[in-house]
Design an enzyme around this catalytic site. Structure first.
Site, PDB file in Angstrom:
ATOM      1  N   ASP A  10       0.574  -1.012   0.046  1.00  0.00           N
ATOM      2  CA  ASP A  10      -0.326  -0.089  -0.005  1.00  0.00           C
ATOM      3  C   ASP A  10       0.957   1.106   0.236  1.00  0.00           C
ATOM      4  O   ASP A  10       1.655   2.046   1.195  1.00  0.00           O
ATOM      5  CB  ASP A  10      -0.892  -0.267   1.524  1.00  0.00           C
ATOM      6  CG  ASP A  10      -2.113   1.083   1.293  1.00  0.00           C
ATOM      7  OD1 ASP A  10      -2.634   2.020   0.019  1.00  0.00           O
ATOM      8  OD2 ASP A  10      -2.858   1.124   2.372  1.00  0.00           O
ATOM      9  N   ASP A 105      -2.442   2.465  -5.764  1.00  0.00           N
ATOM     10  CA  ASP A 105      -1.582   2.529  -5.470  1.00  0.00           C
ATOM     11  C   ASP A 105      -1.667   1.082  -4.143  1.00  0.00           C
ATOM     12  O   ASP A 105      -1.108   1.266  -2.883  1.00  0.00           O
ATOM     13  CB  ASP A 105      -1.634   3.563  -4.514  1.00  0.00           C
ATOM     14  CG  ASP A 105      -3.019   3.674  -3.584  1.00  0.00           C
ATOM     15  OD1 ASP A 105      -3.822   3.094  -3.984  1.00  0.00           O
ATOM     16  OD2 ASP A 105      -3.041   4.468  -2.649  1.00  0.00           O
ATOM     17  N   GLU A 106      -2.261   0.132  -4.637  1.00  0.00           N
ATOM     18  CA  GLU A 106      -2.868  -1.143  -3.604  1.00  0.00           C
ATOM     19  C   GLU A 106      -2.969  -2.069  -4.484  1.00  0.00           C
ATOM     20  O   GLU A 106      -3.818  -2.438  -5.176  1.00  0.00           O
ATOM     21  CB  GLU A 106      -3.545  -1.100  -2.975  1.00  0.00           C
ATOM     22  CG  GLU A 106      -4.329  -1.225  -1.291  1.00  0.00           C
ATOM     23  CD  GLU A 106      -5.325  -1.141  -1.341  1.00  0.00           C
ATOM     24  OE1 GLU A 106      -5.185  -2.167  -0.024  1.00  0.00           O
ATOM     25  OE2 GLU A 106      -6.032  -0.066  -1.063  1.00  0.00           O
TER      26      GLU A 106
END
Length: 354
Positions: A10, A105-106
């Site tokens: 993350d 983003d993860e």
């Protein structure tokens, strides 16, 4: 079921981190990425300086400014975020093809069968964090655990810029002390109901039978029963096939001119050819490409259909790419687009012979 090794990665305040990287004047002050307060805008994300004032994602920009009058809100640049995400996923693919993106983003990574670092998921996670920091100049947090549920909790345990590992031997005790509000799928309504039933931790949740939980929570009760014991059999789903293979290197000192860049090509191509050799035969190398990131983080990619994958072809592509900026270079990449032979075969099979 065989032991699994799952990593959840993350990025830390991703959009804000990209903005602070590209404009260092934003660092060290409360800032957020979002819409204008004059047009009912909302906050997409904010840095940790802004979070200290209570600013949060999905909050109205107007309310955020009330909490933090000095907050600077910048407009989102989604193409910059997508490009950074592509670079991060390129790093992921060096370790495994089993990648499940949750957002830009993860992502989850299943490294159960990875041969890197003798199969150590912890060392793989450490290397991913190091490479992202070195290549993109942003930080990511990572969690390592035997399943997705625990890996996601672990990645949040030492944010920002942290790594937390839950080994199989630690699962029982870790989950027992876990607040039920941290369980995957438990929102405010379910958390409030659990509290009314006197259930605050997973240890207390374990006292309820599977049948009793199903009576109280319907089908989700079955899920709660498993999570309270650290059980999560969900697989990491990779919904897309690989489109390219590449090698990149960020240099400690900027390469000042084209000659310096050309001198680095042979070693990059050697690494690229090693990666191509390790690929299975369901892919065929297609168009070669070169990526150049200049010292100011501007970048360009040059590719050419029909070109060879020899040194001279890459030299020509690099020369054309460098000419677009003609300034010092911090990162060079070489790669090749891939033709998915398995995908082509599957399309043909849609219409079997009569």
């Amino acid at each position: 079921m065989s032991l699994r090794k799952i990593i959840h990665v993350d990025c830390d305040c991703f959009y804000a981190a990209i903005e602070m990287r590209d404009d260092p004047r934003l660092a060290g002050r409360p800032m957020a990425v979002g819409g204008s307060p004059d047009h009912r805008g909302v906050i997409a994300t904010c840095n940790y300086e802004a979070r200290a004032y209570g600013v949060r994602s999905a909050m109205s920009s107007r309310h955020a400014l009330k909490l933090c009058p000095d907050l600077l809100i910048v407009k989102p640049r989604f193409e910059a975020y997508r490009e950074a995400s592509r670079e991060i996923h390129g790093i992921f693919r060096d370790y495994t093809e089993l990648i499940e993106p949750l957002s830009l983003d993860e992502a989850y990574l299943d490294v159960s069968d990875s041969q890197w670092y003798s199969g150590s998921a912890t060392r793989i996670a450490e290397d991913i964090r190091r490479r992202v920091a070195r290549t993109l100049h942003i930080t990511v947090s990572a969690g390592v655990a035997p399943n997705k549920f625990l890996a996601k909790i672990a990645s949040d345990w030492r944010k920002p810029n942290g790594l937390f590992v839950i080994t199989p031997a630690e699962v029982e005790a870790f989950v027992a002390a876990l607040p039920v509000a941290r369980l995957h799928g438990v929102g405010k309504v379910t958390a409030d109901k659990l509290t009314r039933l006197g259930i605050e931790t997973c240890l207390e949740l374990r006292e309820w039978s599977r049948l009793a939980l199903v009576r109280e929570f319907g089908s989700f009760g079955e899920r709660l029963w498993g999570l309270a014991r650290g059980i999560d059999e969900r697989a990491v789903h990779n919904d897309s096939r690989r489109q390219s293979v590449s090698v990149e290197n960020t240099y400690d000192t900027d390469l000042p001119d084209l000659a310096s860049c050309l001198a680095r090509l042979p070693e990059l191509l050697d690494s690229l050819n090693e990666r191509i050799a390790r690929m299975d035969n369901s892919y065929r190398p297609d168009k070669p490409f070169v990526k150049v990131k200049f010292h100011d983080f501007s970048q360009t990619t040059m590719e050419q259909a029909g070109a060879g994958r020899d040194l001279e072809s890459y030299r020509q592509l690099l020369g054309q790419a460098f000419a677009r900026g003609s300034k010092p270079v911090r990162l060079l990449g070489v790669g090749v687009r891939l033709r998915d032979l398995r995908g082509a075969h599957e399309q043909l099979e849609l219409f079997p012979p009569k």
